[in-house]
Design a protein around this motif. Structure first.
Motif, PDB file in Angstrom:
ATOM      1  N   LEU A 245      36.529  47.575  38.902  1.00 58.42           N
ATOM      2  CA  LEU A 245      37.077  48.129  40.385  1.00 58.42           C
ATOM      3  C   LEU A 245      36.161  49.182  40.239  1.00 58.42           C
ATOM      4  N   ARG A 246      35.430  50.201  39.195  1.00 67.09           N
ATOM      5  CA  ARG A 246      34.849  51.469  39.275  1.00 67.09           C
ATOM      6  C   ARG A 246      33.769  50.975  38.165  1.00 67.09           C
ATOM      7  N   GLY A 247      32.870  52.016  38.118  1.00 67.85           N
ATOM      8  CA  GLY A 247      31.533  52.532  37.568  1.00 67.85           C
ATOM      9  C   GLY A 247      30.673  51.905  38.721  1.00 67.85           C
ATOM     10  N   SER A 248      29.575  51.586  37.967  1.00 70.34           N
ATOM     11  CA  SER A 248      27.933  50.818  38.274  1.00 70.34           C
ATOM     12  C   SER A 248      27.841  49.521  38.797  1.00 70.34           C
ATOM     13  N   GLU A 249      27.421  49.041  39.747  1.00 68.25           N
ATOM     14  CA  GLU A 249      26.923  47.423  40.080  1.00 68.25           C
ATOM     15  C   GLU A 249      26.912  46.733  38.855  1.00 68.25           C
ATOM     16  N   GLU A 250      26.440  47.282  37.621  1.00 66.73           N
ATOM     17  CA  GLU A 250      25.332  46.581  36.882  1.00 66.73           C
ATOM     18  C   GLU A 250      27.312  46.739  36.015  1.00 66.73           C
ATOM     19  N   SER A 251      27.687  47.410  35.276  1.00 66.53           N
ATOM     20  CA  SER A 251      28.421  48.234  34.601  1.00 66.53           C
ATOM     21  C   SER A 251      30.447  47.390  35.521  1.00 66.53           C
ATOM     22  N   ARG A 252      30.446  46.924  36.510  1.00 66.29           N
ATOM     23  CA  ARG A 252      31.403  46.594  37.592  1.00 66.29           C
ATOM     24  C   ARG A 252      31.262  45.172  37.410  1.00 66.29           C
ATOM     25  N   VAL A 253      30.209  44.674  37.325  1.00 65.93           N
ATOM     26  CA  VAL A 253      29.789  43.071  37.150  1.00 65.93           C
ATOM     27  C   VAL A 253      30.231  42.788  35.152  1.00 65.93           C
ATOM     28  N   GLU A 254      29.836  43.409  34.603  1.00 65.72           N
ATOM     29  CA  GLU A 254      29.830  43.307  32.885  1.00 65.72           C
ATOM     30  C   GLU A 254      31.095  43.102  32.659  1.00 65.72           C
ATOM     31  N   SER A 255      31.666  43.998  33.159  1.00 67.82           N
ATOM     32  CA  SER A 255      33.377  44.182  33.103  1.00 67.82           C
ATOM     33  C   SER A 255      33.802  42.800  33.142  1.00 67.82           C
ATOM     34  N   ALA A 256      33.160  41.978  35.416  1.00 69.24           N
ATOM     35  CA  ALA A 256      34.184  41.499  35.641  1.00 69.24           C
ATOM     36  C   ALA A 256      33.819  40.055  35.241  1.00 69.24           C
ATOM     37  N   LYS A 257      32.312  39.963  34.172  1.00 66.60           N
ATOM     38  CA  LYS A 257      32.541  38.741  33.465  1.00 66.60           C
ATOM     39  C   LYS A 257      33.024  38.710  32.319  1.00 66.60           C
ATOM     40  N   LYS A 258      33.405  39.910  31.533  1.00 65.84           N
ATOM     41  CA  LYS A 258      34.763  39.577  29.901  1.00 65.84           C
ATOM     42  C   LYS A 258      35.628  39.568  30.571  1.00 65.84           C
ATOM     43  N   SER A 259      36.352  40.050  32.113  1.00 61.56           N
ATOM     44  CA  SER A 259      37.463  39.344  32.421  1.00 61.56           C
ATOM     45  C   SER A 259      37.537  38.309  32.704  1.00 61.56           C
ATOM     46  N   VAL A 260      36.832  37.630  33.037  1.00 59.43           N
ATOM     47  CA  VAL A 260      36.843  35.735  33.656  1.00 59.43           C
ATOM     48  C   VAL A 260      36.587  35.323  32.741  1.00 59.43           C
ATOM     49  N   GLU A 261      35.557  35.466  30.997  1.00 59.54           N
ATOM     50  CA  GLU A 261      36.151  35.000  29.665  1.00 59.54           C
ATOM     51  C   GLU A 261      37.332  34.755  29.334  1.00 59.54           C
ATOM     52  N   GLN A 262      38.647  36.225  29.020  1.00 54.04           N
ATOM     53  CA  GLN A 262      39.534  36.347  28.799  1.00 54.04           C
ATOM     54  C   GLN A 262      41.020  35.074  29.775  1.00 54.04           C
ATOM     55  N   TYR A 263      40.036  35.235  30.675  1.00 49.97           N
ATOM     56  CA  TYR A 263      40.725  34.315  32.164  1.00 49.97           C
ATOM     57  C   TYR A 263      40.841  32.407  31.237  1.00 49.97           C
ATOM     58  N   VAL A 264      39.441  32.422  31.064  1.00 49.72           N
ATOM     59  CA  VAL A 264      39.115  31.428  30.176  1.00 49.72           C
ATOM     60  C   VAL A 264      40.268  30.805  29.343  1.00 49.72           C
ATOM     61  N   ARG A 265      39.731  32.013  28.441  1.00 52.31           N
ATOM     62  CA  ARG A 265      40.308  31.702  27.025  1.00 52.31           C
ATOM     63  C   ARG A 265      42.046  31.090  26.973  1.00 52.31           C
ATOM     64  N   MET A 266      42.678  32.250  28.174  1.00 47.91           N
ATOM     65  CA  MET A 266      44.100  31.694  28.491  1.00 47.91           C
ATOM     66  C   MET A 266      44.281  30.773  28.444  1.00 47.91           C
ATOM     67  N   LEU A 267      43.882  30.083  29.754  1.00 45.50           N
ATOM     68  CA  LEU A 267      43.929  28.898  30.107  1.00 45.50           C
ATOM     69  C   LEU A 267      43.663  27.617  28.960  1.00 45.50           C
ATOM     70  N   GLU A 268      42.706  28.022  28.236  1.00 48.67           N
ATOM     71  CA  GLU A 268      42.560  27.118  27.179  1.00 48.67           C
ATOM     72  C   GLU A 268      43.909  27.305  26.080  1.00 48.67           C
ATOM     73  N   LEU A 269      44.204  28.039  26.003  1.00 50.10           N
ATOM     74  CA  LEU A 269      45.255  28.473  24.674  1.00 50.10           C
ATOM     75  C   LEU A 269      46.869  27.327  24.915  1.00 50.10           C
ATOM     76  N   THR A 270      46.494  27.364  26.486  1.00 50.29           N
ATOM     77  CA  THR A 270      47.633  26.890  27.680  1.00 50.29           C
ATOM     78  C   THR A 270      47.563  25.784  27.764  1.00 50.29           C
TER      79      THR A 270
END
Length: 351
Positions: free
Chosen positions: A182-207
């Motif tokens: 939600l903060r920072g440059s466009e590049e850093s925001r997108v990078e953080s968002a990708k990491k977030s998505v990876e973790q939520y995918v992992r969450m679903l894979e584990l449950t």
């Protein structure tokens, strides 16, 4: 320090000190009891705690009293609650009581930076002694998230590496990375968002299914920031398949359809986006939706395409579940009818 160790040892030997899992089972009951204490009972418990700081039952009841939401607004109650919590952080962070406390009591306030610094110092000292203690890692991450985002993620990653099959850490990392998006440059925001998505995918894979209620509401938002529309659609569909019960059911319908509508717009399908907006507005009334503003990002995007009628219908729908915001909704409708786009950072309209 030696005196305290001896006191703790004596308490454990006599069976007086409630710690760990045994105390965690009773902590919430004691907190609830504390919320309705009479003044003379508070005085008696304060006296008991002064004589015996390790009386965790007395401490829990007092925290329930001072930390009660209505009472906590009073400066005296707030100050006493913070003192009780800071003692726990410094002396008994693993008692189970800290984890049972509501976030508004357990986590640092913005108006008391000194309290935050003291708590942070105490948590880091505990982690130097026990760097791989999962309970400490989780509590410290919650606390530090208010002032040190990088260290918060580092602690959660350490916990995840120690407890790889637990979806809890993926959920918490997903949320942290989403907030960073939600903060920072466009590049850093997108990078953080990708990491977030990876973790939520992992969450679903584990449950199986969606075990963490509304967690995927943040996952879907992160996917949209990352422009990963396939994942955004996947997350939305999981939300919409949730069983019709629980705190997050109605809000999942709301945010799930908002997500699908924004995906449809990304594909140029305005008609489908309009349909999803109205499905989001038709979400059932729920305790959670009564407390929060409706998501109006899709409405804003449709207004930019001249779709005033459907947005007005959506705002009418939102009045059925967002009772506390009906006056705001009326103001928004006046602006929409006049051909303007409402802008309110508090309610995320126009972001």
């Amino acid at each position: 320090m030696l005196r305290r160790v001896c006191l703790v040892a004596a308490k454990i030997a006599c069976g007086w000190l409630l710690t760990g899992a045994a105390f965690a089972e009773d902590a919430r009951d004691l907190l609830k009891q504390g919320a309705s204490l009479a003044a003379e009972e508070v005085t008696a418990l304060e006296g008991q705690l002064e004589k015996d700081p390790l009386d965790m039952s007395a401490r829990a009841q007092l925290l329930g009293y001072y930390g009660d939401v209505s009472r906590y607004r009073q400066p005296v109650a707030k100050s006493r609650s913070r003192a009780l919590v800071l003692w726990l952080i410094k002396n008994e962070p693993k008692s189970g009581l800290l984890a049972a406390l509501s976030p508004h009591v357990r986590e640092p306030p913005f108006d008391d930076p000194e309290w935050y610094v003291d708590g942070k110092r105490a948590y880091l000292a505990h982690l130097e002694e026990e760097p791989n203690n999962l309970a400490l890692l989780g509590l410290a991450a919650d606390f530090l998230s208010h002032g040190d985002r990088a260290l918060t993620i580092e602690l959660l990653q350490r916990a995840q590496s120690l407890d790889e099959s637990n979806a809890l850490w993926a959920r918490r990392l997903g949320l942290r990375h989403y907030f960073n998006s939600l903060r920072g440059s466009e590049e850093s925001r997108v990078e953080s968002a990708k990491k977030s998505v990876e973790q939520y995918v992992r969450m679903l894979e584990l449950t199986e299914g969606n075990p963490y209620g509304g967690s995927l509401q943040y996952g879907s938002k992160a996917a949209l920031v990352a422009r990963d529309y396939e994942r955004a659609r996947d997350f939305a569909e999981v939300m919409l398949r949730q069983e019709p019960s629980g705190w997050d059911y109605a809000s999942n319908i709301h945010y799930g359809n908002i997500t699908l509508g924004r995906v449809a717009l990304s594909e140029g399908n305005v008609k489908q986006a309009r349909s999803f907006l109205l499905r989001a507005g038709a979400a059932l009334e729920s305790p959670k939706l009564r407390l929060i503003a409706p998501d109006t990002i899709l409405a804003k995007e449709l207004l930019e395409r001249g779709e005033r009628k459907v947005v007005l219908r959506y705002l009418d729908q939102c009045a059925t579940f967002w009772e506390r915001g009906r006056d705001v909704l009326e103001e928004w409708k006046v602006l929409v009818r006049a051909g303007r786009t409402p802008v309110s950072s508090s309610f995320r309209f126009g972001r």
